[in-house]
Design an enzyme around this catalytic site. Sequence first.
Site, PDB file in Angstrom:
ATOM      1  CG  ASP A   1     -20.985   2.011  37.495  1.00 56.91           C
ATOM      2  OD1 ASP A   1     -21.388   2.157  38.661  1.00 56.91           O
ATOM      3  OD2 ASP A   1     -20.134   2.760  36.977  1.00 56.91           O
TER       4      ASP A   1
ATOM      5  CG  ASP B   1     -22.188   8.186  39.728  1.00 58.51           C
ATOM      6  OD1 ASP B   1     -22.427   9.385  39.522  1.00 58.51           O
ATOM      7  OD2 ASP B   1     -22.770   7.512  40.588  1.00 58.51           O
TER       8      ASP B   1
ATOM      9  CG  ASP C   1     -16.799   4.267  35.533  1.00 60.83           C
ATOM     10  OD1 ASP C   1     -17.580   3.721  36.338  1.00 60.83           O
ATOM     11  OD2 ASP C   1     -16.261   5.368  35.742  1.00 60.83           O
TER      12      ASP C   1
END
Length: 243
Positions: free
Chosen positions: A11, A13, A190
């Site tokens: 991922d 961001d 996240d």
Amino acid sequence: MPLGQVAFLLDFDGTLVDIAPTPESVVVPPGLKETLLALREATGDALAVISGRSIDQIDAFLGDVPFAVAGEHGIAIRHRPGGPIERAALPSVPSQWVIEAQELVASLPGTRLERKVGGFVLHYRGAPEAEGQLRKAAEAWVKDEGGKFHIQAAKMAWEIRPAGVDKGYAVELLMENAPFAGRRPVFVGDDVTDEDAIRAAVRLGGVGFRIPVDFPTPGVFRSWLASLVPSRDEGRPAAGSGA
């Protein structure tokens, strides 16, 4: 496990870079590109970024560092540098939804509408008190569409997106082709939008890590990635370097 047997699907961001007040204000930390390039070399190009952002946005931040990029939560996938961008077949977002969403965020200072090819995002980072109102509006829009769309929770945002296309879908497609095929996927994310990708990685015999559960911060995760491969001044990664 030797890096030659692993594929990294990451991922962006909140994972590779720290969360910023706005998507536009994200900063790529010094050394990140060099770490990713070294990791890509050590894994025989089996490095991909899977993001909710568009592929163009990831390119603007990382250039040609990742071998493959999946954007818009798997709606758009580019399997190799310079290759074509493949797009999933999507239902059309009703134009009335967009009109009503524009009117809604205009009435709620601190909220923001982000348009995407397959849907849109209602951001409320600047107005946390608007979370419930935005969720209620989103639910009203999607309930009569026969399951074509669903509401995806994100960080301080609600996203309306097509059902059936997610980051897990992107992991599965990327892992079908070289240089990812035959390797064990390692996905790191996240957010709740990353859970589909983590489950896909596990189904394919790999693993998934979460920030802040497995790595407390993106900075700690970046340090871990850097520890897997030597810096440029240490030369090329040794064969059989372990993860």
